[in-house]
Each structure stands twice: as structure tokens, then as C-alpha cells.
Design a protein around this motif. Structure first.
Motif, short mmCIF file in Angstrom:
data_model
loop_
_atom_site.label_atom_id
_atom_site.label_comp_id
_atom_site.label_asym_id
_atom_site.label_seq_id
_atom_site.Cartn_x
_atom_site.Cartn_y
_atom_site.Cartn_z
N ILE A 1 6.12 -7.07 11.86
CA ILE A 1 4.83 -6.47 12.01
C ILE A 1 4.49 -6.39 13.44
O ILE A 1 4.37 -7.25 14.38
N GLU A 2 4.22 -5.14 13.96
CA GLU A 2 4.19 -4.74 15.21
C GLU A 2 2.64 -3.97 15.26
O GLU A 2 2.04 -3.28 14.24
N ASN B 1 -0.08 -3.91 1.33
CA ASN B 1 0.68 -3.10 0.57
C ASN B 1 1.92 -2.63 1.48
O ASN B 1 3.18 -2.73 0.80
N ALA B 2 1.64 -2.36 2.80
CA ALA B 2 2.92 -1.97 3.39
C ALA B 2 3.98 -3.14 3.71
O ALA B 2 5.11 -3.02 3.47
N ILE B 3 3.38 -4.37 3.77
CA ILE B 3 4.33 -5.72 3.79
C ILE B 3 5.09 -5.92 2.63
O ILE B 3 6.26 -6.11 2.55
N VAL C 1 9.89 -3.35 8.73
CA VAL C 1 9.07 -3.45 9.79
C VAL C 1 7.86 -2.60 9.39
O VAL C 1 7.80 -1.48 8.82
N VAL C 2 6.87 -3.09 9.69
CA VAL C 2 5.47 -2.44 9.54
C VAL C 2 4.80 -2.48 10.84
O VAL C 2 4.63 -3.20 11.61
N ILE C 3 4.46 -1.22 11.41
CA ILE C 3 3.77 -0.93 12.40
C ILE C 3 2.34 -0.58 12.21
O ILE C 3 2.15 0.38 11.47
N ILE D 1 -3.34 3.78 11.75
CA ILE D 1 -2.07 4.28 11.25
C ILE D 1 -1.37 3.08 10.64
O ILE D 1 -1.08 2.18 11.77
N VAL D 2 -0.86 2.87 9.79
CA VAL D 2 -0.09 1.76 9.21
C VAL D 2 1.14 2.49 8.66
O VAL D 2 1.23 3.18 7.70
N GLU D 3 2.22 2.28 9.17
CA GLU D 3 3.60 2.86 8.60
C GLU D 3 4.64 1.56 8.56
O GLU D 3 4.53 0.61 9.06
N ASP D 4 5.46 1.87 7.55
CA ASP D 4 6.39 0.80 6.90
C ASP D 4 7.82 1.71 6.83
O ASP D 4 7.80 2.88 6.47
N ASN D 5 8.90 0.95 6.73
CA ASN D 5 9.94 1.65 6.39
C ASN D 5 10.52 0.98 5.13
O ASN D 5 11.67 0.67 4.73
N GLY D 6 9.64 0.88 3.96
CA GLY D 6 9.88 0.20 2.71
C GLY D 6 10.40 1.29 1.87
O GLY D 6 11.02 2.49 2.11
N ALA D 7 10.13 0.95 0.46
CA ALA D 7 10.97 1.68 -0.56
C ALA D 7 10.13 3.05 -0.79
O ALA D 7 10.84 3.93 -1.32
N GLY D 8 8.98 3.40 -0.21
CA GLY D 8 8.43 4.66 -0.41
C GLY D 8 7.74 4.80 -1.74
O GLY D 8 7.70 3.86 -2.64
#
Length: 582
Positions: free
Chosen positions: A428-429, A456-458, A468-470, A485-492
Motif C-alpha cells: 500500500i502506497e 475493499n481495494a486491499i 498494490v493499492v495506491i 483516489i484509491v487505485e488497485d490492481n485487483g480483480a476488477g
């Protein structure tokens, strides 16, 4: 879906959806639809689906079955039918009319740029202007009959407007009585509604003409009321001795009434009450009164029409209240069922953790005790979060605006979630925008809204090895907005699920989610005059943007001034600091 609403009786407010081809109604618990009315038979009626429409069949009930006030043995139900079983009254709501779909296929709404659209607006008119069609001042001297008809139309138009603008029965009846006194000019008046529980008329509104003592009691003739209810007719009486329908010894003579109008409030299916007006004189004054009648047949016609309009409005208001109550009960039931499921899962986790603690203490195994305590603590956090979300969502409130540091508030969220991210192997950044200075907002509310989104993002990244969660803040100066702004590279999130992400109790996290987090966050942002935006691609991740105005009103303070809210001179703007990895 076809359904039944109980609009009167012990089960008032209950809603039953008809999902099967055959369903029975009755007092016994083994009926799919059980009514707790003691006047209903054990198995009273059966509803059978025949050719796409439900048919009601009476099952030899003791007190009979009535549809729209008429006793029936067999009846094909249509939308809006009222079914009376014992003392219970049910409203049947059927499926939409089949002609609706056909009409939709034959009607085109032409786009503005379409060549077919050659129309233009020549004249517009407000509702107030439209009512002037009945204005007598518009008439040149002419036929008095036309003037009288127009006056009556004006009365009915204004009555229709009055009954369409309120859902409160007491206000509705008071307004109708006010209009009656304006148009008919009686001395006294009263509106009574029928109470089905005690099978009697109950006075609801009373009014007297100025000049008459307001404390004077109105004695309403039982003779007149009985006749109006039994015959469903309005009556006008101006001299009891000359009217063969009234007995000279009856109550109308004892009351000393010279003229009276009493009309039924006839609704769609039954009488809901009566409207009564009169000009009253004491018995000794009747003999001295000059001849002549204040009320006429025209007044009676007008009062009958007003009574019908008032009855329809009362019925609509009652149906609306019953439907609202049914929806409220359905929502409460859904809420209880959903929360019970979540709480049960949490309690099972606590029970499992407690069992490990007990085993660890018995075996003097500190690692086992610690493992059990971690499970208990984690579930305590879950139930605390659930309770806080419930409290936040359940009440409307104004945000407690104070001067605070947004970057610090969001930093606390990231710090709090660092442990959870580490447990799931997610990085997490936090990237704060250093241009943001002191803002006016509700720190506790924004903290909670952001916490739900970051959680939710985590969780969305828990199945990725490089999750990664930014989290970053951003100042949008031209729009005077601040963004989290909360961004993640999860499942979508799949496109078909996007429209439901803010729906209460809808969760895509299985047993881990309550379906309260995003609705609560959305509510908090709306309280700040902001919104939550979501952009997601399946397999690539999601981005949630929480934005609200940077120039919210400053909190009041005695003689204090606050610095400009979140805005600085662009020429003095410093470069944003590098990302902080927490």
C-alpha cells in the motif's frame, strides 16, 4: 410480480408476493399466506393461476369472500381489485397490462436532431393559468346557465388540485372543508370517516362559520346518516315536517335543523365516510325564521361530487400508506435477515477463537492462545465496523465541519490499514498532494468513507502476488475540488455488477463483506456535497475517486477568521514530494 397488500385488518401493512401457480389464504399456519384475523376461515380462499391471470376461488368459507364489495364464489382478479376476507381487506396488484409492451413498440420518441422532428413550441401555460378557463371574469354578460356551469367546474377543478397535493388525511380533510365553506357557505360542517375496527363513523374535521360560537356542539341527525349510508345517496332537507322520508318524532326535529346537506364519501368500492353541512336554528327560532332556502339542488349535486373526490383521495392516501408500510416492513425483514447472517458468521469466528484460547490455556501453549486471540480480535473489529456502518447509514446528519488537514486524515487511514495489507501480501502506497493546506470538512466522516474504500481495494488484491493499492490526494483548482483516489490492481468489477456496487447489502466479497461499506461512503460524500466515482476493468483493477468541494462553509467561530480553504498561488506551488511507501 402479482402481490397482495393488506390495507386493513390485523395484518395491515403486510405484503405477499404470488410466486406459485396455486396459493391458499387462511388462518391456519400451513397456508402459504396466513392471516391472523379471527373472522377468516382456516382455509378461506385459493388463488389459481389460469391463462396468466389469478382466479380467486372461495373454499366454502364461513363468512364468505367479497371482491369490490360483492360476494363471490369464483372471480378472475384484475389489477386493483379489493378482496375482503373477514375483517381484513387486501389489495391485489397484478402483472402489467400486456398492451403496455405493444404500445412501447408503436411509439417513437424522436431525437432533437432527427429530420422527423419539425415541431416547435408556440405557447406554454402554467397550471395556474390553465385554471383560468373557469374564471367568471372572462365571461361577457351572457347565459347565466353557462356561468353556473363554469362556477361548478371551477369548484371541482380546485377540489381536484387540493386533494392531489397532500398525503396527510387530516390536512386533506381540513382543506376540503375549507373549500366547502368558501363555495357553499354553510353555518356548520363536519367530515366523518368510517372506522372499520369499531364499525362506526368518527368525526375528523369540524368547522363553523364566523359569528357562530366555535364551542357550540353540532348535533347530527342519526336519521340522515342512516339514510345516506344505507341508500348511498346525498340528501337535502330544508323542512323536516314537509319531507315524508323523515319521521316527525325523529332526531332531525329534536335538533332543530332548518336546512342540511349530507352526502356519502363514495370511493371506488365502498363508502369511506360522509360530509355533513347545515344551517342551524334552535327549535324556537325555526318558527320565527323567514321562508326561503339557502341550499338548492345545485348545492347538493356539487356536494355529492366533492364527496366522491374526497373519498378517492382518502382511499389513495390509505393505499399509499399501506404500501409504504409494507415496503418498510419488507426492508426491515431484509435488513434483519442480512445482519443476522453477518453477525452469525462473526460469532462463529469468535467462538472458534475462544476455543483455541481455551485449548492454549489448558495446554499452557502460548502460541495457540495468541492465535486464538488474533481470531477473536479480528472478529471484534468486524462487528465494530458493522455497527458503525449501521449507525452511519441509519440516520441523516449534517457533517461536523471543522478545520483539519486532509492529508493527515488520509495518512491515518493508510497507516491503520498497513497491518491488514501486510497480512494479505499487498503493498500500500500513499501519495499526498502537498498543495493541499487546511480544509473544512468532517474528518471522522471522510476517514470512515476512505477506510471502507481502501479496505475493499486491499481485499480485491488478496489473490495477486504483486497486489498494490495506491492512495493519493489531489487538489483540482479550476473545479475547486479535492479528490481522494484509491487505485488497485485487483480483480476488477464486471460491468454487469457496476450498477449495484452502491446498493445496500450487495457485496461481492462473499462472507467477508456486509454490503454496507460503499453505501455508507457514498452517503458521507453526499453529505459533503460530493460524490464517489468508479472506473474498473476486469483483471486489471479499479479506481475509486472520492471528491467534494474544497470551499465548504467554514465552521462558525466567535470573531475568528480562517485561511483560504485549500488554495494557494500557483506561482508559489511547490513540487509534490515523492511517494511514501508505508
Amino acid at each position: 410480480m402479482p402481490s397482495l397488500f393488506v390495507i386493513r385488518g390485523v395484518d395491515q401493512g403486510s405484503k405477499f408476493e404470488l410466486r406459485t401457480p396455486s396459493v391458499t389464504l387462511g388462518r391456519e399456519p400451513n397456508n402459504p399466506i396466513q392471516l391472523h384475523d379471527t373472522e377468516v376461515s382456516r382455509r378461506h380462499v385459493e388463488l389459481r393461476l389460469v391463462d396468466g391471470r389469478y382466479t380467486l376461488v372461495d373454499l366454502n368459507s364461513s363468512n364468505g369472500t367479497y371482491v369490490n364489495g360483492r360476494r363471490v364464489e369464483l372471480h378472475s382478479l384484475v389489477n386493483g381489485d379489493q378482496i375482503q376476507l373477514g375483517a381484513s381487506l387486501l389489495l391485489y396488484t397484478g402483472a402489467p397490462d400486456e398492451t403496455t409492451g405493444a404500445a412501447a413498440q408503436q411509439v417513437d420518441i424522436v431525437a432533437k436532431a432527427d429530420a422527423k422532428d419539425q415541431s416547435r413550441i408556440l405557447r406554454s401555460m402554467t397550471q395556474e393559468e390553465g385554471s383560468r378557463i373557469f374564471d367568471l371574469a372572462l365571461d361577457a354578460p351572457g347565459d347565466p346557465w353557462v356561468a353556473r356551469v363554469r362556477a361548478n367546474l371551477q369548484v371541482m377543478y380546485r377540489t381536484a388540485l387540493a386533494v392531489s397535493r397532500t398525503l396527510d388525511i387530516d390536512q386533506l380533510l381540513a382543506r376540503i372543508m375549507e373549500l366547502i365553506f368558501e363555495w357553499v357557505e354553510p353555518d356548520r360542517g363536519c367530515i366523518m370517516l368510517y372506522n372499520p375496527d369499531i364499525h362506526q363513523l368518527e368525526p375528523k374535521v369540524r368547522r363553523t362559520r364566523p359569528g357562530i360560537r366555535p364551542e357550540e356542539r353540532i348535533s347530527i341527525s342519526r336519521t340522515i346518516l342512516d339514510y345516506v349510508i344505507q341508500h348511498r345517496e346525498g340528501v337535502l332537507t330544508s323542512d323536516a315536517q314537509d319531507d315524508s322520508r323523515w319521521d316527525n318524532a325523529a332526531s332531525i326535529m329534536q335538533a332543530g335543523i332548518r336546512e342540511a346537506i349530507c352526502v356519502p364519501m363514495q370511493g371506488r368500492y365502498d363508502i369511506v365516510g360522509v360530509i355533513y353541512i347545515d344551517t342551524s336554528l334552535a327549535p324556537r327560532q325555526v318558527l320565527q325564521a323567514a321562508s326561503g332556502s339557502k341550499f338548492s339542488a345545485e348545492h347538493l349535486k356539487l356536494m355529492v361530487a366533492i364527496g366522491h373526490q374526497a373519498a378517492l383521495a382518502v382511499e389513495d392516501t390509505r393505499y399509499y400508506s399501506a404500501m409504504v408500510q409494507a415496503e418498510r416492513l419488507a426492508a426491515v425483514g431484509q435488513t434483519i435477515a442480512t445482519l443476522s447472517h453477518h453477525i452469525k458468521n462473526i460469532l462463529q469466528g469468535i467462538r472458534g477463537g475462544s476455543y483455541l484460547i481455551e485449548m492454549g490455556l489448558s495446554d499452557h501453549d502460548e502460541s495457540l492462545t495468541r492465535k486464538g486471540w488474533d481470531i477473536v480480535e479480528r472478529n471484534q473489529t468486524r462487528i465494530s465496523t458493522l455497527v458503525m456502518d449501521m449507525l452511519t447509514f441509519s440516520k441523516d446528519r449534517e457533517p461536523e465541519l471543522i478545520s483539519a488537514d486532509l492529508n493527515k486524515t488520509i495518512g491515518e487511514v493508510v497507516e491503520l490499514m498497513n497491518v491488514r495489507a501486510g497480512e494479505l501480501g499487498v503493498t500500500i502506497e500513499y501519495r499526498p498532494d502537498r498543495r493541499i493546506e487546511t480544509l473544512t470538512f468532517d474528518p471522522e466522516g471522510i476517514h470512515r468513507a476512505t477506510l471502507n474504500v481502501v479496505t475493499n481495494a486491499i481485499d480485491a488484491c488478496d489473490k495477486r502476488e504483486d497486489g498494490v493499492v495506491i492512495v493519493r490526494t489531489e487538489l483540482a483548482q479550476p473545479e475547486a475540488l479535492v479528490r481522494i483516489i484509491v487505485e488497485d490492481n485487483g480483480a476488477g468489477i464486471p460491468p454487469e455488477e457496476m450498477q449495484n456496487i452502491f446498493t445496500l447489502f450487495v457485496s461481492h466479497k462473499g462472507g467477508r463483506g456486509t454490503g454496507l461499506g460503499l453505501p455508507v461512503s457514498q452517503k458521507i460524500l453526499k453529505e459533503h456535497g460530493g460524490a464517489i466515482l468508479c472506473d474498473s476493468t476486469v483483471g486489471q483493477g479499479s479506481r475509486f475517486t472520492l471528491e467534494f468541494p474544497s470551499n465548504l462553509p467554514k465552521p462558525p467561530g466567535p470573531g475568528t477568521t480562517m485561511p483560504a480553504v485549500g488554495m494557494i498561488d500557483p506561482d508559489e506551488m511547490e513540487e509534490s514530494e515523492p511517494a511514501e511507501q508505508v
